[in-house]
Design a protein around this motif. Structure first.
Motif, short mmCIF file in Angstrom:
data_model
loop_
_atom_site.label_atom_id
_atom_site.label_comp_id
_atom_site.label_asym_id
_atom_site.label_seq_id
_atom_site.Cartn_x
_atom_site.Cartn_y
_atom_site.Cartn_z
N GLN A 1 0.82 -1.19 0.00
CA GLN A 1 0.00 0.00 0.00
C GLN A 1 0.87 1.26 0.00
O GLN A 1 1.93 1.30 0.64
N PRO A 2 0.45 2.31 -0.70
CA PRO A 2 1.26 3.55 -0.76
C PRO A 2 1.56 4.14 0.61
O PRO A 2 2.65 4.68 0.83
N ALA A 3 0.62 4.03 1.54
CA ALA A 3 0.84 4.61 2.87
C ALA A 3 1.96 3.92 3.64
O ALA A 3 2.49 4.48 4.59
N LEU A 4 2.30 2.70 3.21
CA LEU A 4 3.37 1.96 3.88
C LEU A 4 4.61 1.85 3.01
O LEU A 4 5.43 0.95 3.20
N HIS A 5 4.76 2.77 2.09
CA HIS A 5 5.94 2.75 1.22
C HIS A 5 7.22 2.86 2.06
O HIS A 5 7.39 3.78 2.85
N GLY A 6 8.10 1.90 1.87
CA GLY A 6 9.38 1.87 2.60
C GLY A 6 9.29 1.26 3.98
O GLY A 6 10.32 1.05 4.63
N HIS A 7 8.07 0.96 4.46
CA HIS A 7 7.91 0.42 5.80
C HIS A 7 8.38 -1.03 5.94
O HIS A 7 8.53 -1.52 7.04
N GLY A 8 8.57 -1.70 4.81
CA GLY A 8 9.05 -3.08 4.86
C GLY A 8 10.56 -3.20 4.89
O GLY A 8 11.10 -4.30 5.03
N LYS A 9 11.27 -2.08 4.78
CA LYS A 9 12.73 -2.12 4.80
C LYS A 9 13.24 -2.30 6.24
O LYS A 9 12.78 -1.60 7.14
N PRO A 10 14.19 -3.21 6.45
CA PRO A 10 14.64 -3.48 7.82
C PRO A 10 15.43 -2.33 8.45
O PRO A 10 15.37 -2.13 9.65
N LEU A 11 16.20 -1.61 7.64
CA LEU A 11 17.01 -0.51 8.14
C LEU A 11 16.70 0.73 7.32
O LEU A 11 16.91 0.74 6.11
N VAL A 12 16.21 1.76 7.99
CA VAL A 12 15.76 2.95 7.26
C VAL A 12 15.88 4.16 8.18
O VAL A 12 15.86 4.05 9.41
N GLY A 13 15.98 5.34 7.58
CA GLY A 13 16.06 6.57 8.34
C GLY A 13 17.30 6.60 9.23
O GLY A 13 18.38 6.17 8.82
N PRO A 14 17.14 7.06 10.47
CA PRO A 14 18.30 7.10 11.38
C PRO A 14 18.67 5.73 11.92
O PRO A 14 19.68 5.59 12.62
N TYR A 15 17.87 4.72 11.63
CA TYR A 15 18.07 3.38 12.17
C TYR A 15 18.75 2.49 11.13
O TYR A 15 18.14 1.62 10.52
N GLY A 16 20.05 2.75 10.93
CA GLY A 16 20.83 2.04 9.93
C GLY A 16 21.70 0.96 10.53
O GLY A 16 21.53 0.54 11.69
N THR A 17 22.66 0.50 9.75
CA THR A 17 23.53 -0.61 10.17
C THR A 17 24.34 -0.26 11.40
O THR A 17 24.48 -1.08 12.32
N VAL A 18 24.90 0.95 11.44
CA VAL A 18 25.70 1.36 12.59
C VAL A 18 24.84 1.38 13.85
O VAL A 18 25.28 0.92 14.92
N PHE A 19 23.62 1.89 13.74
CA PHE A 19 22.72 1.91 14.89
C PHE A 19 22.42 0.50 15.36
O PHE A 19 22.42 0.21 16.57
N LEU A 20 22.16 -0.42 14.42
CA LEU A 20 21.85 -1.80 14.77
C LEU A 20 23.01 -2.45 15.51
O LEU A 20 22.82 -3.10 16.55
N LEU A 21 24.23 -2.29 14.99
CA LEU A 21 25.40 -2.89 15.65
C LEU A 21 25.64 -2.28 17.02
O LEU A 21 25.96 -2.99 17.99
N ALA A 22 25.47 -0.96 17.12
CA ALA A 22 25.65 -0.29 18.41
C ALA A 22 24.61 -0.78 19.41
O ALA A 22 24.92 -1.04 20.59
N PHE A 23 23.36 -0.93 18.96
CA PHE A 23 22.29 -1.36 19.85
C PHE A 23 22.51 -2.80 20.30
O PHE A 23 22.24 -3.13 21.46
N LEU A 24 22.97 -3.66 19.41
CA LEU A 24 23.27 -5.04 19.78
C LEU A 24 24.34 -5.08 20.85
O LEU A 24 24.23 -5.83 21.85
N PHE A 25 25.37 -4.28 20.68
CA PHE A 25 26.46 -4.23 21.63
C PHE A 25 25.96 -3.77 23.00
O PHE A 25 26.30 -4.34 24.04
N ILE A 26 25.12 -2.74 22.99
CA ILE A 26 24.58 -2.21 24.24
C ILE A 26 23.65 -3.21 24.91
O ILE A 26 23.75 -3.47 26.12
N LYS A 27 22.74 -3.80 24.16
CA LYS A 27 21.76 -4.71 24.74
C LYS A 27 22.37 -6.01 25.23
O LYS A 27 21.81 -6.66 26.11
N LEU A 28 23.51 -6.40 24.65
CA LEU A 28 24.21 -7.59 25.15
C LEU A 28 24.54 -7.42 26.62
O LEU A 28 24.40 -8.37 27.41
N PHE A 29 24.96 -6.24 27.00
CA PHE A 29 25.30 -5.98 28.40
C PHE A 29 24.05 -5.61 29.22
O PHE A 29 23.87 -6.10 30.33
N GLU A 30 23.20 -4.75 28.66
CA GLU A 30 22.06 -4.25 29.43
C GLU A 30 21.10 -5.36 29.82
O GLU A 30 20.70 -5.45 30.99
#
Length: 526
Positions: free
Chosen positions: A217-246
């Motif tokens: 649907q047009p209203a969900l254009h791009g919503h199926g992408k796993p990494l988008v906007g400010p939430y990219g690969t670097v954010f994912l790796l950083a979050f994994l590192f943080i959550k491993l300890f937290e």
């Protein structure tokens, strides 16, 4: 809300209090209050571990991310948590369990007196307690904001209602009450989440949108992408590192779930169950949020009100009350577990240093102190929560989330890595320096540097830089200035091996309040 919704909500509060009263019979000493006496079944530990990681922020802040960006809300939040806990099930869960069974401690930080020294333990204890007060205050404000939307009560009234009910059951029943209420809350959230999922699917069908066609649907254009906007690969790796300890003990309350099981194997199984739940269950919760742009128009720019709007529009009375109860279940689970963890840190780690009388507490006095500390912590967090101004709530929540993720690392690095053999050379100098430098790095990156960088420092660097600085210094100083004394090596070996071969060589922590056979009299090894 109508009378039926109110009945569901009041009934839920009543059941939570009843569980706390029933759990009171299972709490005879400090060990029971803080670690369930090591008698908690692995499956209950796993469910409790899972539930204590949620809050109402998921239905506001993360609902807004799902509304705006789609599936990245799962990929960059619950997926790294699941993966981090899965790794921690082998790396940390058995070792944290041995802190209780081998060193006879009731607080996750209690062993630090002997692993490093008293100064290190106090630094981590005080900074952890202060951070938790602010963190839990944000959770109270989040759930109170949702309650005000549905019921019309003021923000302060909502904070008082939820905080007071949580205080009753977790103060009376300790960790047993926390875990058993979290089990009930999980069942409620299961019913509420499935109800919302089904309601959204049926509404999409009414609009002629198939389950598998929604993302076209047009209203969900791009919503199926796993990494988008400010939430990219670097954010994912950083979050994994943080959550491993937290999520494996860095924020203390999850560590208690590992300590509460009968042995290391049970702690590992509980962690695996929690990881599996984090991988599967959030998909059910997130699906309605992903579909929300097709069904509602958020009033707030960040979309944080989208989930609340959907529940009001799609669910009949009764089920609406059940979903609202689901909001409460997550927040009360996290806040009660945090309260128990901080009470453990204060009564076992801080009070004996502040007062000679605390070092002589008997079984009854230690238990009273634990309950009083729990009430005081909840009161302080509720007081801070009342200072949050609702119109600017989003910005405050963003800051708090950033604070928790950013400041957790400097506290967690010495605590978590101190359990592992590869870091045996790192002693008090490495621990204190890495802690202090990590806190300074957080301030530097989030404020002076952020103010002077065009567009500000990206979020992933704001939250990951402090942890990275702490990690590098902890390892480097340990290599340059090794402080692996025989006593410290004995501590490390005791949490890395099963059996009784090293038990006699392990000096247990000193100056802890007595309770349930946990009187600890050995001198502090420095």
């Amino acid at each position: 809300m109508n009378g039926l919704d109110w009945a569901v909500l009041i009934g839920y509060f009543g059941v939570m209090v009843a569980i706390g009263v029933w759990s009171h019979k299972r709490v005879d000493n400090v060990s029971d209050f803080f670690t369930a006496g090591g008698k908690m079944p692995w499956w209950l530990s796993g469910i409790s571990h899972h539930m204590s990681g949620y809050s109402a922020v998921m239905f506001t802040g993360y609902a807004g991310i799902a509304y705006t960006y789609g599936v990245t809300s799962f990929v960059t939040w619950s997926f790294p948590i699941a993966l981090g806990i899965a790794i921690g099930s082998k790396l940390f869960a058995p070792r944290i369990n041995r802190l209780r069974s081998r060193l006879h401690v009731a607080s996750p930080l209690e062993y630090l007196k002997n692993r490093y020294n008293l100064s290190t333990q106090q630094a981590l204890a005080w900074s952890g307690m202060l951070l938790k007060i602010v963190d839990v205050a944000a959770k109270w404000a989040a759930i109170a904001t949702l309650l005000s939307v549905f019921t019309g009560v003021t923000l302060n009234q909502g904070i008082l209602i939820t905080g007071a009910i949580t205080a009753v059951y977790c103060t009376i029943g300790g960790l047993w009450a926390d875990a058993l209420t979290e089990l009930g809350q999980f069942v409620i959230q299961l019913l509420a989440g499935v109800s919302m999922f089904v309601a959204v699917v049926l509404k999409l069908n009414d609009k002629g949108i198939g389950f598998f066609d929604a993302f076209d649907q047009p209203a969900l254009h791009g919503h199926g992408k796993p990494l988008v906007g400010p939430y990219g690969t670097v954010f994912l790796l950083a979050f994994l590192f943080i959550k491993l300890f937290e999520y494996n003990g860095g924020m203390l309350n999850q560590a208690q779930r590992y300590m509460a099981t009968a042995g290391p194997r049970e702690a590992e199984r509980g962690a695996r169950l929690s990881a599996a739940l984090w991988l599967v269950w959030p998909v059910v919760l997130f699906f309605p949020m992903w579909m929300s742009p097709l069904l509602v128009h958020a009033q707030k720019p960040d979309g944080s009100d989208s989930y609340g709007l959907m529940t009001e529009q799609l669910l009949p009375h009764g089920l609406l009350g059940l979903v609202i109860v689901g909001f409460f279940s997550h927040t009360m689970a996290m806040c009660s577990s945090d309260a128990n963890a901080i009470a453990a840190v204060f009564t076992r780690d801080v009070a004996p240093v502040l007062s000679p009388r605390a070092r002589a507490w008997n079984e009854r006095s230690g238990l009273i102190a634990a309950r009083v500390t729990t009430v005081v912590f909840l009161g302080l967090s509720m007081t801070v929560a009342t200072q949050i101004n609702s119109p600017t709530f989003k910005d405050i929540i963003t800051v708090v989330i950033k604070w928790v993720a950013g400041l957790m690392g400097p506290i967690a690095i010495p605590m978590m890595l101190g359990l592992l053999r590869p870091f045996r050379r790192s002693g008090p100098t490495a621990a204190l320096t890495s802690w202090a430098a990590g806190l300074f790095a957080f301030w530097l990156v989030n404020y002076p540097i952020n103010w002077n960088v065009d567009g500000g420092v990206p979020l992933q660097y704001q939250v990951s830089a402090p942890l990275a600085v702490s990690l590098v210094l902890y390892v480097l100083i340990g290599y340059l200035k090794p402080e692996d004394t025989p006593e410290r090596l004995a501590i490390i070996e005791s949490v890395n091996t099963d059996g009784d071969s090293t038990a006699a060589a392990v000096p247990v922590p000193a100056q802890a309040p007595a309770g349930g056979g946990d009187t600890l009299e050995s001198p502090v090894t420095d």
